[in-house]
Design a protein around this motif. Structure first.
Motif, mmCIF file in Angstrom:
data_model
loop_
_atom_site.group_PDB
_atom_site.id
_atom_site.type_symbol
_atom_site.label_atom_id
_atom_site.label_comp_id
_atom_site.label_asym_id
_atom_site.label_seq_id
_atom_site.Cartn_x
_atom_site.Cartn_y
_atom_site.Cartn_z
ATOM 1 N N PRO A 183 0.789 -1.501 -0.173
ATOM 2 C CA PRO A 183 0.437 -0.147 -0.278
ATOM 3 C C PRO A 183 0.825 1.054 0.204
ATOM 4 N N LEU A 184 1.721 0.710 0.347
ATOM 5 C CA LEU A 184 3.223 2.313 0.925
ATOM 6 C C LEU A 184 3.238 2.641 -0.397
ATOM 7 N N PHE A 185 4.035 1.870 -1.125
ATOM 8 C CA PHE A 185 4.686 2.040 -2.864
ATOM 9 C C PHE A 185 3.071 2.429 -3.652
ATOM 10 N N MET A 186 2.357 2.128 -3.586
ATOM 11 C CA MET A 186 1.009 2.481 -4.164
ATOM 12 C C MET A 186 0.627 4.078 -4.397
ATOM 13 N N THR A 187 0.751 3.961 -3.073
ATOM 14 C CA THR A 187 1.223 6.013 -2.467
ATOM 15 C C THR A 187 2.079 6.362 -3.403
ATOM 16 N N GLY A 188 3.197 5.743 -3.331
ATOM 17 C CA GLY A 188 5.019 6.951 -3.532
ATOM 18 C C GLY A 188 4.504 6.697 -4.750
ATOM 19 N N TRP A 189 3.869 5.416 -5.875
ATOM 20 C CA TRP A 189 3.988 5.545 -7.181
ATOM 21 C C TRP A 189 2.413 6.346 -7.564
ATOM 22 N N LEU A 190 1.616 6.775 -6.788
ATOM 23 C CA LEU A 190 0.273 7.714 -7.039
ATOM 24 C C LEU A 190 1.640 9.087 -7.104
ATOM 25 N N ILE A 191 1.797 9.235 -5.544
ATOM 26 C CA ILE A 191 2.634 10.876 -5.797
ATOM 27 C C ILE A 191 3.127 11.148 -7.134
ATOM 28 N N ASP A 192 4.064 10.693 -7.591
ATOM 29 C CA ASP A 192 5.056 10.329 -8.673
ATOM 30 C C ASP A 192 4.547 10.584 -9.303
ATOM 31 N N ASP A 193 3.116 10.049 -9.490
ATOM 32 C CA ASP A 193 2.556 10.151 -11.374
ATOM 33 C C ASP A 193 1.516 11.436 -11.192
ATOM 34 N N PHE A 194 0.732 12.231 -10.198
ATOM 35 C CA PHE A 194 0.568 13.438 -9.745
ATOM 36 C C PHE A 194 0.961 13.957 -10.475
#
Length: 357
Positions: free
Chosen positions: A153-164
């Protein structure tokens, strides 16, 4: 709200999240369609402190209702069916998802979904779908499940931050500054930002975590919190994983008009604050579930799964050997570890997995 958490439970005093206790609720009588899960292997990270700190504001206490005035902490990991009155579930079926920090969860309203199910209990309506979905999995080696529990779940948040940030052209920034740079969500964000390579990735961390953070290889530069005044004044984005108002004040003051965007993601330093006006842009909340839903709508479920899955396969080898995974056993050990996390006494290199069998 109807309680759904049974067996031995860790309770957090709502409004005083460092105050914990444990109790035992007898296992319930079960009706048609009910499924009882034993919580088997879960992770405890600074992210769980954020769940507790934002329990009232963002609804995290609603997932697993507890006794009056108490909250039951949500955690990520694996659970297993131990009793089923629903034909779609057999004893021994294993699922990855969002569990209570307790030994048992009763799901009364399981709705079949691709690859698993959704908990459609009334008290979970209106909460983000990503937390209500459970993925059916095959049992794997403990160290493999541990990495999933710790980082998925934390990786997903990190990935989403970069994508955003990529979608916003990084707000014109030349550097992205991450606080709590040794935290697992910040590690994931830094990894994805560095792979994209459009901006410098700057980490802020404690002196104790500096060497670990530098060794990750994802940060162009790492500063300690007392070095904020040496940050370069150039177009910047600040991503706050600490929830430390005093630190945010220092960063905003140092960067001034050079700060183009300021985002709040976590509250690892939940006890620290301040109320002075902030120079520069007002911080905005980055709520990963909402961003995830928008990103899935943009990419489609298959495209989203492909993009995040590919990035995950690159991330795991980069961090596997850099963490000291500690496996604890039982709820008493989990309670002690949670208190240490809430007090900020767990270093970035530590990775805590709890087995509740």
């Amino acid at each position: 709200m109807t309680e759904t958490v049974f067996g031995e439970r860790m309770l957090i005093t709502r409004g005083a999240i460092a105050v914990t206790s444990r109790d035992t609720a007898p296992l319930p009588e079960m009706g048609d369609g009910d499924v009882l899960f034993a919580v088997r292997r879960i992770a405890l990270t600074a992210n769980n402190v954020t769940y507790a700190a934002a329990g009232e504001m963002l609804g995290y206490w609603r997932f697993f209702p507890g006794p009056e005035g108490k909250g039951i902490l949500p955690v990520w990991g694996f659970g297993e069916v131990v009793k089923s009155h629903a034909p779609e579930f057999a004893v021994g079926d294993r699922f990855y998802g969002y569990w209570p920090l307790a030994t048992h969860l009763l799901v009364r309203e399981a709705v079949s979904a691709p690859g698993g199910f959704m908990d459609a209990a009334p008290h979970r309506q209106g909460l983000a779908d990503i937390y209500n979905r459970y993925q059916r999995v095959e049992p794997r080696l403990p160290h493999e499940e541990a990495l999933d529990a710790l980082f998925r779940p934390l990786f997903m948040t990190g990935w989403l931050i970069d994508d955003f940030l990529a979608g916003a052209d990084d707000f014109g920034a030349e550097q992205v500054i991450l606080s709590s740079a040794s935290s697992k969500t910040a590690m994931a964000a830094a990894f994805n930002l560095s792979r994209r390579g459009a901006v410098q990735v700057i980490g802020l961390t404690s002196a104790a975590n500096r060497a670990f953070t530098e060794n990750l290889g994802s940060y162009d530069r790492v500063f300690t919190y007392d070095e904020v005044d040496t940050l370069e004044r150039k177009p910047s984005v600040y991503v706050d994983f600490a929830g430390d108002r005093a630190l945010t004040q220092k960063v905003h003051t140092r960067l001034g008009d050079a700060l183009k965007h300021s985002a709040i993601v976590g509250m690892t330093h939940w006890g620290q604050g301040g109320d002075a006006p902030l120079p520069g842009p007002a911080p905005t909340l980055f709520f990963a579930p909402t961003v995830a839903e928008a990103t899935v709508a943009k990419l489609g479920p298959a495209g989203f799964a492909d993009a995040t899955g590919y990035a995950w396969t690159k991330f795991v080898p980069a961090v596997r050997e850099k963490l000291a995974v500690e496996t604890l056993h039982g709820l008493e050990s989990a309670e002690s570890a949670y208190r240490d996390l809430a007090a900020g006494n767990i270093g970035g290199a530590s990775a805590i997995v709890v087995e509740l069998d």
